[in-house]
Design a protein around this motif. Structure first.
Motif, mmCIF file in Angstrom:
data_model
loop_
_atom_site.group_PDB
_atom_site.id
_atom_site.type_symbol
_atom_site.label_atom_id
_atom_site.label_comp_id
_atom_site.label_asym_id
_atom_site.label_seq_id
_atom_site.Cartn_x
_atom_site.Cartn_y
_atom_site.Cartn_z
ATOM 1 N N SER A 22 0.835 -1.211 0.000
ATOM 2 C CA SER A 22 0.000 0.000 0.000
ATOM 3 C C SER A 22 0.861 1.248 0.000
ATOM 4 N N VAL A 23 1.944 1.200 0.779
ATOM 5 C CA VAL A 23 2.830 2.371 0.841
ATOM 6 C C VAL A 23 3.493 2.580 -0.521
ATOM 7 N N PHE A 24 3.901 1.483 -1.139
ATOM 8 C CA PHE A 24 4.495 1.574 -2.476
ATOM 9 C C PHE A 24 3.497 2.188 -3.450
ATOM 10 N N ASP A 25 2.252 1.723 -3.404
ATOM 11 C CA ASP A 25 1.219 2.261 -4.295
ATOM 12 C C ASP A 25 1.061 3.766 -4.071
ATOM 13 N N HIS A 26 1.089 4.153 -2.803
ATOM 14 C CA HIS A 26 0.939 5.565 -2.448
ATOM 15 C C HIS A 26 2.057 6.397 -3.063
ATOM 16 N N PHE A 27 3.300 5.919 -2.888
ATOM 17 C CA PHE A 27 4.453 6.643 -3.450
ATOM 18 C C PHE A 27 4.373 6.709 -4.958
ATOM 19 N N MET A 217 17.522 6.298 0.975
ATOM 20 C CA MET A 217 16.492 6.378 2.000
ATOM 21 C C MET A 217 15.865 5.005 2.195
ATOM 22 N N VAL A 218 15.703 4.619 3.449
ATOM 23 C CA VAL A 218 15.059 3.338 3.721
ATOM 24 C C VAL A 218 13.837 3.610 4.577
ATOM 25 N N ALA A 219 12.677 3.223 4.083
ATOM 26 C CA ALA A 219 11.445 3.407 4.853
ATOM 27 C C ALA A 219 10.996 2.032 5.290
ATOM 28 N N SER A 220 11.103 1.742 6.588
ATOM 29 C CA SER A 220 10.656 0.410 6.985
ATOM 30 C C SER A 220 9.381 0.494 7.795
ATOM 31 N N ILE A 221 8.527 -0.455 7.518
ATOM 32 C CA ILE A 221 7.202 -0.468 8.121
ATOM 33 C C ILE A 221 7.211 -1.465 9.258
ATOM 34 N N GLN A 222 6.934 -0.960 10.447
ATOM 35 C CA GLN A 222 6.964 -1.800 11.629
ATOM 36 C C GLN A 222 5.562 -1.915 12.195
ATOM 37 N N PRO A 223 5.309 -3.029 12.886
ATOM 38 C CA PRO A 223 3.962 -3.162 13.448
ATOM 39 C C PRO A 223 3.751 -2.184 14.602
ATOM 40 N N ILE A 224 2.520 -1.794 14.776
ATOM 41 C CA ILE A 224 2.178 -0.874 15.865
ATOM 42 C C ILE A 224 2.257 -1.609 17.189
ATOM 43 N N ALA A 225 1.673 -2.812 17.250
ATOM 44 C CA ALA A 225 1.653 -3.574 18.494
ATOM 45 C C ALA A 225 2.653 -4.697 18.370
ATOM 46 N N GLN A 226 3.487 -4.873 19.387
ATOM 47 C CA GLN A 226 4.480 -5.937 19.333
ATOM 48 C C GLN A 226 3.837 -7.258 19.706
ATOM 49 N N CYS A 227 4.362 -8.310 19.112
ATOM 50 C CA CYS A 227 3.799 -9.644 19.371
ATOM 51 C C CYS A 227 4.722 -10.428 20.288
ATOM 52 N N THR A 228 4.179 -11.161 21.215
ATOM 53 C CA THR A 228 5.032 -12.026 22.044
ATOM 54 C C THR A 228 4.737 -13.478 21.714
ATOM 55 N N ASP A 229 5.713 -14.322 22.010
ATOM 56 C CA ASP A 229 5.538 -15.730 21.637
ATOM 57 C C ASP A 229 4.444 -16.406 22.425
ATOM 58 N N GLU A 230 4.207 -15.893 23.653
ATOM 59 C CA GLU A 230 3.258 -16.624 24.495
ATOM 60 C C GLU A 230 1.808 -16.318 24.188
ATOM 61 N N GLN A 231 1.604 -15.491 23.208
ATOM 62 C CA GLN A 231 0.216 -15.136 22.910
ATOM 63 C C GLN A 231 -0.548 -16.347 22.409
ATOM 64 N N THR A 232 -1.764 -16.450 22.857
ATOM 65 C CA THR A 232 -2.615 -17.540 22.375
ATOM 66 C C THR A 232 -3.200 -17.145 21.035
ATOM 67 N N LEU A 263 13.471 9.551 10.832
ATOM 68 C CA LEU A 263 12.141 10.128 10.988
ATOM 69 C C LEU A 263 11.180 9.002 11.323
ATOM 70 N N ALA A 264 10.104 9.343 11.984
ATOM 71 C CA ALA A 264 9.106 8.310 12.263
ATOM 72 C C ALA A 264 7.727 8.890 12.099
ATOM 73 N N GLU A 265 6.854 8.083 11.520
ATOM 74 C CA GLU A 265 5.469 8.511 11.380
ATOM 75 C C GLU A 265 4.580 7.299 11.571
ATOM 76 N N GLU A 266 3.332 7.600 11.796
ATOM 77 C CA GLU A 266 2.374 6.499 11.844
ATOM 78 C C GLU A 266 1.614 6.469 10.550
ATOM 79 N N LEU A 267 1.295 5.277 10.097
ATOM 80 C CA LEU A 267 0.466 5.240 8.903
ATOM 81 C C LEU A 267 -0.765 4.395 9.138
#
Lengths: 384, 265
Positions: A22-27, A217-232, A263-267
């Protein structure tokens, strides 16, 4: 700038937050709009499509409001999606397929493993020459010639290059060859800029690193919420839902003088497309959300913190030269603070003092019958 | 009260996948990922049955690498679907690939494997062509692969060639009214490189269905749970946010029951 490599943007994502496309499409849409409006250094764009069909991109640009005439004139798509290995040329074509009109600005490329040919095709499309050699036979050549003269032209006008998925290209060839292709494109005089998308978890770490080195320039997309292994699985589905349309965008920009800017932004992805917002104060929210919601207070208030700092630990010396008062279980705690440590030499036979409110205990310590060796007090060298 | 969700017209799975009355689906590529303890074969059977129901307006190409035709015939017969009849009516084209040597018939070098996949692709194309001619270009086509890990074995472990083949099948889904359903086992990949194959499939798919056991262990009334990630819900070219479903299933003799956790008495 003259003599400089063309700037290159890497967009990278992972399965944890796969909004990269989606970000690629936007650019892409923005870049084409700017090219169409004459605001960009580039006069045209060559899109190398591995991941999605040319029809998808043409429809995307139409939805984003780019004028169809501009798209026809300014955008060339190298179709590496429909037949990357040339199979369709080797099997009889589908007779009954609805023959969609082949767009004049789409060229089918069938040698995905041959990067030299790929490079040549990109440059040819960009320069607008030798186009007829690349197209499928069902194309109208006269139409092409007309369109090509409107494209980049004979002068040194520049074009932008967008590669929709470098991960696919890396499947067909190796990293050194892809890096070589990118470098050649960057050093070509007529390339104004390059943008590409990569899925970082489809490759080894070194691949992302290598491509980051050749990008400005490197734009990396990271998750908003972190995941832990113990999650069900239940929690996983909630986490997946949260991460599906929101993400954080971390941009690392390399300046010419060597300085790196972060730089950091939310998308946020919605029906229309991708929207960027400034990063909110996420840290405190995240910390608060980690604590389980219970009916008692798990955190310390300010006063409680102060009181805690004041507590004197029994085995810790306060650094003020006083003798160490060690509670040895023979007196109640309040007494031991005011009474100095009984000398080891004087035998204490029994402990008749008891903790208030509890029955008496008469205890005779065996060690008190012995003559202690005063030279060897084992506690002498303790300095807690 | 025992709510029954297994009516032929709708159940939780059909709703989650958006399967319409005529068997058409809004997604193009779906991946079923199972494990040893919770086999996903029942999902293929269910979707196969839905694709061949009386109201279904399309045809199925089934690449059978795991079981012979007779096995599927027996299973689906119990579910009320006659595969032999459907095959005779040309609504089902069963490609028997049980003999995993089909790709190396022409030799074991890389080109032979690629040629083998190309021939397989050609077989699918020819069936689609025949089907279109018969039904005047109407109706959808569903390609079901059971399963992809065996396809990789047939390709002598070459995931690259397997992926090339999948890429061509994927282009079919965008050029024609075609959908692709792949079964893969999530627990047979150990090395990091193989994990990437799983990631590749995940990226490729619009819908991922994971069949897992319950975290609490084996139960009599519940055989496992399904997590369905529908990435392009309300699929149009512009997408909405993805939807995640999670519910449990119980395998019965002739059908499967789907229910939300805690609603089964």
């Amino acid at each position: 700038m003259e003599g400089e490599h063309a700037p290159a943007l890497t967009i990278e994502d992972s399965l944890a937050s796969s909004l990269g496309s989606s970000v690629f499409d936007h650019f892409l849409a923005n870049l084409v709009s700017q090219i169409a409006a004459g605001k960009s250094q580039a006069r045209g764009l060559v899109l190398v499509a591995f991941n999605r069909s040319p029809a998808f991109y043409l429809e995307l640009l139409r939805r984003k409001g780019v004028d169809a005439q501009h798209v026809d004139k300014r955008v060339r798509i190298l179709d590496c999606y429909s037949d990357p290995l040339g199979w369709k040329k080797r099997v009889p074509p589908l007779k009954t397929a609805q023959n969609l009109p082949v767009k004049a600005n789409v060229a089918c490329f069938s040698d995905a493993r041959d990067t030299n040919k790929l490079m040549a095709s990109i440059l040819d499309l960009g320069k607008g020459t030798s186009y007829s050699e690349l197209t499928a036979t069902s194309c109208n050549v006269l139409n092409l010639v007309y369109l090509l003269t409107e494209f980049v032209g004979q002068d040194k006008s520049r074009f932008a290059v967008a590669i929709d998925l470098v991960s696919s290209l890396l499947r067909y060839t190796s990293l050194p060859i892809v890096a070589g292709l990118v470098n050649k494109l960057r050093s070509n005089d007529q390339t104004s800029c390059i943008v590409w998308l990569i899925h970082s978890d489809l490759h080894e770490q070194r691949v992302s690193a290598a491509l980051a080195y050749v990008s400005t320039m490197v734009a990396s997309i990271q998750p908003i919420a972190q995941c832990t292994d113990e999650q069900t699985s239940q929690q996983n589905s909630v986490w997946l839902g949260k991460n599906s349309d929101k993400a954080k965008l971390h941009v690392r920009l390399k300046r010419r003088n060597g300085r790196v800017k972060l730089l950091a932004e939310e998308l946020h992805l919605d029906q229309v497309g991708v929207k960027f917002t400034a990063v909110g104060d996420q840290n405190s929210n995240a910390a608060k959300s980690l604590l389980p919601k219970v009916q008692f207070n798990l955190q310390l208030s300010e006063q409680e913190r102060v009181e805690r700092a004041k507590v004197v630990l029994p085995y810790e010396h306060q650094g003020n030269g006083e003798e160490i008062q060690i509670y040895d279980g023979r007196r109640s705690l309040s007494d031991s603070i005011s009474i100095s440590q009984p000398s080891v030499a004087s035998p204490v036979i029994s402990d008749t003092q008891v903790a208030p409110g509890i029955g008496e205990i008469h205890y005779v310590r065996d060690s008190d019958d012995e003559q202690p060796d005063s030279d060897e007090d084992p506690d002498d060298d303790l300095d807690i | 009260m025992n709510p029954s969700f297994s009516s032929p017209t709708t159940n939780l799975l059909d709703e989650a996948l958006g399967i319409g009355r005529t068997g058409s689906v809004p997604w193009r590529i779906a991946l079923v990922q199972d494990c040893v303890e919770a086999s996903g074969a029942f999902l293929l059977h269910h979707l196969l049955k839905r694709s061949l129901s009386a109201e279904a307006a399309g045809a199925v190409v089934f690449l059978g690498l795991a079981q012979p035709f007779s096995h599927y015939d027996r299973v689906l017969r119990k579910m009320g679907c006659n595969l032999s009849l459907q095959r005779n009516k040309n609504k089902l084209h069963f490609i028997d690939l049980l003999d995993l040597e089909f790709l190396v018939a022409g030799g074991t070098d890389q080109n032979a494997i690629e040629d083998g996949f190309m021939n397989l692709y050609n077989r699918i194309l020819r069936f689609i062509e025949a089907n279109n001619l018969m039904h005047n270009n109407g109706g959808w086509i569903r390609i079901i692969i059971d399963d992809i890990s065996l396809l990789e074995i047939a390709a002598q472990g070459s995931s690259s060639h397997t992926f090339d083949f999948l890429q061509y099948c994927a282009t079919l889904t965008s050029e024609l009214d075609c959908s692709l359903l792949i079964l893969n086992h999530g627990d047979i990949y150990s090395s990091e490189e193989d994990q990437r194959l799983l990631s590749h499939l995940d990226y490729l798919s619009d819908v991922v269905i994971k069949a897992e056991t319950l975290s609490t262990g084996i139960a009599v009334d519940v055989h496992g749970q399904l997590t369905i990630i529908n990435k392009r819900a309300l699929g149009e070219l512009g997408w909405s946010s993805s939807k995640v479903y999670n519910f449990q299933f119980k395998l019965k003799e002739n059908a499967v029951e789907f229910f939300y956790p805690g609603t089964k008495f």
